[in-house]
Design a protein around this motif. Structure first.
Motif, short mmCIF file in Angstrom:
data_model
loop_
_atom_site.label_atom_id
_atom_site.label_comp_id
_atom_site.label_asym_id
_atom_site.label_seq_id
_atom_site.Cartn_x
_atom_site.Cartn_y
_atom_site.Cartn_z
N PRO B 303 0.82 -1.22 0.00
CA PRO B 303 0.00 0.00 0.00
C PRO B 303 0.85 1.26 0.00
O PRO B 303 0.46 2.25 -0.64
CB PRO B 303 -0.82 -0.11 1.28
N ILE B 304 1.99 1.22 0.68
CA ILE B 304 2.77 2.45 0.77
C ILE B 304 3.39 2.80 -0.58
O ILE B 304 3.34 3.94 -1.02
CB ILE B 304 3.86 2.33 1.84
N SER B 305 3.93 1.80 -1.28
CA SER B 305 4.58 2.14 -2.54
C SER B 305 3.55 2.55 -3.59
O SER B 305 3.86 3.33 -4.48
CB SER B 305 5.46 1.00 -3.02
N TYR B 310 3.97 8.62 -2.31
CA TYR B 310 5.39 8.97 -2.15
C TYR B 310 6.05 9.16 -3.51
O TYR B 310 6.94 9.98 -3.68
CB TYR B 310 6.11 7.94 -1.31
N ALA B 311 5.59 8.39 -4.53
CA ALA B 311 6.17 8.55 -5.86
C ALA B 311 5.11 8.92 -6.88
O ALA B 311 5.35 9.70 -7.79
CB ALA B 311 6.87 7.27 -6.28
N PHE B 312 3.93 8.35 -6.69
CA PHE B 312 2.87 8.59 -7.65
C PHE B 312 1.85 9.53 -7.03
O PHE B 312 1.18 9.18 -6.07
CB PHE B 312 2.21 7.26 -8.05
N PRO B 313 1.76 10.74 -7.58
CA PRO B 313 0.92 11.76 -6.96
C PRO B 313 -0.52 11.29 -6.82
O PRO B 313 -1.09 10.75 -7.75
CB PRO B 313 1.01 12.93 -7.94
N ILE B 314 -1.06 11.49 -5.61
CA ILE B 314 -2.41 11.03 -5.32
C ILE B 314 -3.44 11.75 -6.19
O ILE B 314 -4.40 11.15 -6.66
CB ILE B 314 -2.73 11.21 -3.82
N ASP B 315 -3.19 13.06 -6.46
CA ASP B 315 -4.22 13.80 -7.21
C ASP B 315 -4.27 13.39 -8.68
O ASP B 315 -5.13 13.85 -9.42
CB ASP B 315 -4.03 15.32 -7.07
N GLN B 316 -3.35 12.52 -9.08
CA GLN B 316 -3.43 12.02 -10.45
C GLN B 316 -4.10 10.65 -10.50
O GLN B 316 -4.21 10.03 -11.55
CB GLN B 316 -2.04 11.93 -11.07
N MET B 317 -4.53 10.15 -9.32
CA MET B 317 -5.18 8.84 -9.30
C MET B 317 -6.66 9.00 -9.56
O MET B 317 -7.23 10.05 -9.31
CB MET B 317 -4.98 8.19 -7.92
N PRO B 318 -7.32 7.92 -10.03
CA PRO B 318 -8.77 7.99 -10.21
C PRO B 318 -9.45 8.19 -8.85
O PRO B 318 -8.93 7.74 -7.83
CB PRO B 318 -9.12 6.62 -10.80
N ALA B 319 -10.61 8.85 -8.86
CA ALA B 319 -11.29 9.24 -7.62
C ALA B 319 -11.47 8.09 -6.62
O ALA B 319 -11.20 8.27 -5.43
CB ALA B 319 -12.62 9.89 -7.94
N PRO B 320 -11.95 6.92 -7.05
CA PRO B 320 -12.16 5.84 -6.05
C PRO B 320 -10.85 5.43 -5.38
O PRO B 320 -10.82 5.17 -4.17
CB PRO B 320 -12.72 4.68 -6.87
N ILE B 321 -9.76 5.42 -6.14
CA ILE B 321 -8.46 5.07 -5.56
C ILE B 321 -8.02 6.17 -4.59
O ILE B 321 -7.50 5.89 -3.51
CB ILE B 321 -7.39 4.90 -6.67
N GLN B 322 -8.29 7.40 -4.99
CA GLN B 322 -7.95 8.51 -4.09
C GLN B 322 -8.64 8.34 -2.75
O GLN B 322 -8.07 8.61 -1.70
CB GLN B 322 -8.37 9.84 -4.72
N TYR B 326 -6.99 7.54 1.71
CA TYR B 326 -7.22 8.14 3.03
C TYR B 326 -7.08 7.11 4.14
O TYR B 326 -6.84 7.44 5.29
CB TYR B 326 -8.60 8.80 3.10
N ALA B 327 -7.25 5.85 3.78
CA ALA B 327 -7.12 4.79 4.79
C ALA B 327 -5.67 4.34 4.95
O ALA B 327 -5.34 3.62 5.88
CB ALA B 327 -7.99 3.59 4.40
N ILE B 328 -4.83 4.75 4.03
CA ILE B 328 -3.42 4.35 4.11
C ILE B 328 -2.71 5.30 5.07
O ILE B 328 -2.49 6.46 4.75
CB ILE B 328 -2.75 4.42 2.72
N TYR B 329 -2.33 4.73 6.27
CA TYR B 329 -1.74 5.58 7.30
C TYR B 329 -0.51 6.32 6.79
O TYR B 329 -0.21 7.43 7.19
CB TYR B 329 -1.37 4.73 8.51
N ALA B 330 0.23 5.68 5.86
CA ALA B 330 1.49 6.28 5.42
C ALA B 330 1.26 7.53 4.58
O ALA B 330 2.14 8.38 4.48
CB ALA B 330 2.30 5.27 4.61
N ARG B 331 0.07 7.63 4.01
CA ARG B 331 -0.24 8.80 3.20
C ARG B 331 0.00 10.08 3.99
O ARG B 331 0.56 11.04 3.49
CB ARG B 331 -1.71 8.69 2.77
N TYR B 332 -0.41 10.06 5.26
CA TYR B 332 -0.31 11.27 6.08
C TYR B 332 1.15 11.60 6.39
O TYR B 332 1.56 12.74 6.37
CB TYR B 332 -1.12 11.10 7.36
#
Ligand SMILES: Nc1ncnc2c1ncn2[C@@H]1O[C@H](COP(=O)(O)OP(=O)(O)O)[C@@H](O)[C@H]1O
Ligand SMILES: [Mg+2]
Lengths: 320, 377
Positions: B303-305, B310-322, B326-332
């Motif tokens: 989940p972290i990679s 950390y490498a792949f910008p979250i705002d470029q992911m599709p909405a459901p993946i985005q 939020y559940a991935i603790y490492a995101r914060y």
């Protein structure tokens, strides 16, 4: 089977089921201060299970267990502070040295300061491990491992000790030494429950609990068990040929059991048969077996055990 | 909770880690290896992007512009096309990823209106590098146009002065557009999660596997003492690893660090509590070292990679993946790391992700403390 006055361990109708399997079935006994109670029984009898319940490692399915007046189910932690436990399988840290293992358990039991140093030296002394403090526990030979385990178990000077097959894998000479240690501890007021499947070790115990298939089938001092547990009188009959002797003896009215023992036959007679020795001789003479030698035999604990286990029903499933 | 017991357990745990080559490697070598591997390996920088040109004007002026591209280390002119129809083919065959089209009236329009139009066609199959290529192209053109202005002014006899406003697509917080600067702060999160969860996933399972739990459970040690005693040494190792990562980021990769070390220390501690508790929880549940370490790996690296940003910008992911991220603790923690490194943000500015980490830390530590039962059944 006189119950000791100040019982330190009181077990009442203890039962332990694993699923439908009954590993311990309605076992009751007491151990007094400074007593050594031996659990004697074959592998799978339930000895370890009872000991684990006493340590609070397993929850009993039914019955009650009180150690030093404390209900193990209610307050296992209070019990754990008072006991020392030596498990059947080596459970110390193989990758720590002798001294590190001892110091670890010293820390866990809260032995501190000057007392710690003294206790450590005492434990090393008892285990005969002085000079080997820096050896990794995993590299010790079997007997030495057991000694270290005992050293760790008594580090905090508990007055109740549970030793589960402490002498397994130990050579006879070291076994002797081990039992001397146990006796020293008991003499100092420590109550000990020790399990074994070596029949000869039973003699070292104050009292013995014979356990088979989860049941306590006899309880008493070695002498009591030998004299009374059979519930009869054991006779030793020498004669020829053994087969015919065996067959004739089965026909004697007071006979409960007959077994070949070396070059003689052991006959268990009802205790009620009063002057049985003479009666038996007369009976055999009447049967045409005259050239025999009959006398009373002191049963060994093995006799008692074989006899009692043979009399036990086989099934072991829970009724429910 | 008795401190003496906690200390005995922590010391024992340290000794065991020290004497176990696998654990020792995990604690000390893996952070270095990961930093180097991910620092160099996941390098999203574009350099020498192959460029095709279609110069419909063919003037000195248009060639001067194209030379600018050639001079930039980001681009390499590989082919001069003849017709507009050739562009699609060149891109499809991968001969170039950027096509520059200079229209026939390029110079004339600039002379008349002082605005010129240049067409740049980007192969956007790789979203990220397309964006970067466009930004670089803009930068090159802006530089060129500034030059042209200066020359024009000089011709008119006006004093040369640097243009007051240079229109440039400025890339914020990472001015030199080193993608490494974006990634390396996040790698710290990956390393700490990997190492922390791996080491703790072994601690309880090891006791069960080696049979030492039997004796430990028979002692008066409490589940809380066990938890604290077992996690404390790995917390220290985790901070040490964070230090190693930080040193690599700053000294080796020369990533800028604009924030405060205390901010980093506080948030890293929180993150460590999360991953250590998680590893411990897995260890209590699985009871086998191999199994526990596999599960811990699955819960951290995957989940972290992929989802921590950390490498792949979250705002470029599709909405459901985005939404999932939020559940991935490492995101914060990754958000915090990037902000502390590149923006120099403090705790106040990072209140939201910090609170999220606090919530995770409390929840997992609570679960871990409750998970262990002093029974051998
Ligand atoms: N955790 C367990 N689950 C199921 N069965 C068990 C468990 N522990 C022990 N048993 C069974 O209970 C019986 C008694 O075992 P144990 O107390 O170890 O005997 P002993 O110590 O006398 O050799 C054995 O048949 C064993 O297989
Ligand atoms: Mg056993």
């Amino acid at each position: 089977m006189n119950a000791p006055a100040a019982a330190e361990i009181v077990v009442e109708r203890l039962q332990k089921r694993f699923g439908r399997f009954v590993a311990v079935d309605e076992v009751s006994f007491e151990v007094g201060r400074g007593q050594i109670l031996g659990f004697l029984g074959p592998n799978g009898a339930g000895k370890s299970t009872i000991i684990r319940i006493l340590c609070g490692l397993l929850r009993p399915s039914a019955g009650s267990v009180r150690v030093d007046g404390i209900d193990v189910s209610r307050d296992p932690e209070a019990v754990r502070q008072r006991i020392g436990y030596m498990s059947q399988k080596f459970s110390l840290y193989a990758d720590l040295t002798v001294a590190e293992n001892l110091r670890f358990y010293g820390g866990i039991y809260g032995v501190r300061g000057a007392a710690l140093g003294a206790r450590l030296r005492h434990a090393l002394d008892i285990a005969g491990l002085a000079g080997r403090e820096q050896q990794l526990a995993g590299t010790l030979a079997g007997g030495w491992k057991q000694r270290l385990a005992l050293g760790c178990a008594i580090l905090h000077a508990p007055h109740i000790l549970f030793l589960d097959e402490p002498t397994s894998g130990v050579d006879p000479l070291s076994r002797r030494r081990f039992w001397d240690l146990i006796h020293d501890l008991a003499a100092g007021g420590v109550s000990v429950i020790v399990s074994t499947h070596h029949m000869d070790e039973a003699e070292y115990c104050n009292r013995i609990a014979l356990i088979s298939q989860g049941r306590l089938i006899a309880l008493g001092s070695p002498g009591e068990l030998r004299r009374h547990a059979l519930g009869g009188v054991l006779m030793r009959v020498e004669g020829h040929p053994l087969e015919r002797l065996l067959e004739r003896l089965r026909g004697f009215p007071a006979t409960r059991d007959v077994a070949v023992f070396g070059n003689a036959v052991h006959v268990l007679l009802d205790a009620a048969a009063a002057d049985d020795e003479a009666a038996l001789r007369a009976f055999l003479a009447g049967q045409g077996v005259a050239d025999v030698h009959v006398d009373r035999a002191e049963p060994s604990l093995e006799d008692v055990f074989v006899q009692l286990v043979g009399a036990q029903p086989r099934e072991r499933e829970a009724v429910r | 909770m008795k401190l003496r017991r906690v200390r005995a357990i922590a010391l024992k745990e340290l000794l065991q880690t020290w004497r176990d080559p696998r654990s020792l490697m995990m604690a000390l070598l893996v952070p270095v290896m990961q930093m180097l591997l991910l620092g160099y390996g996941v390098n999203l920088d574009i350099q020498h992007v192959p460029v095709c040109t279609l110069d419909e004007e063919g003037s000195f002026f248009s060639q001067a512009l194209l030379k600018r591209f050639q001079a930039s280390r980001y681009f390499e002119l590989v082919e001069a096309l003849k017709r507009p129809g050739d562009i699609a083919g060149a891109m499809d065959q991968g001969r170039c990823r950027l096509a520059l089209v200079v229209p026939a009236d390029f110079s004339r329009t600039i002379a008349q209106t002082s605005h010129g139009t240049l067409q740049a066609i980007v192969d956007a199959t790789d979203d990220n590098s397309a964006a970067l290529a466009t930004a670089y192209a803009n930068a090159v053109i802006a530089g060129f146009s500034a030059n042209v202005q200066a020359v024009a002014m000089q011709r008119q006899g006006l004093p040369v002065q640097p243009p007051a406003l240079v229109v440039q697509s400025r890339v914020w917080f990472n001015e030199d557009l080193e993608s490494r600067n974006f990634i390396i702060p996040g790698v710290v999160a990956l390393v700490l999660a990997l190492v922390g969860a791996q080491l703790t996933s072994l601690t309880i399972a090891r006791e069960w596997e080696r049979g030492t739990m039997e004796l430990l459970v028979s002692t008066p040690v409490t589940p809380m003492e066990l938890l604290v005693g077992k996690l404390a040494p790995y917390f220290v190792i985790g901070l040490l690893d964070a230090g190693i990562c930080l040193a690599f980021a700053l000294v080796w990769f020369e990533v800028p660090f604009r924030g405060a070390f205390t901010t980093l220390l506080v948030t890293t501690s929180l993150f460590l509590v999360v991953v250590l508790s998680m590893g411990y929880l897995v260890s209590v549940t699985i009871r086998s070292q191999v199994g526990a370490s596999q599960i811990a790996l699955l819960l951290t690296v995957m989940p972290i990679s992929l989802l921590s940003g950390y490498a792949f910008p979250i705002d470029q992911m599709p909405a459901p993946i985005q939404a999932i991220t939020y559940a991935i603790y490492a995101r914060y923690y990754v958000t915090i790391l990037k902000a502390v490194f590149l923006k120099g943000s403090g705790l106040a500015a990072l209140a939201l992700p910090v609170l999220a980490l606090v919530a995770y830390a409390i929840a997992l530590a609570w679960l871990a403390a409750r998970a262990f039962r002093k029974r051998i059944e």
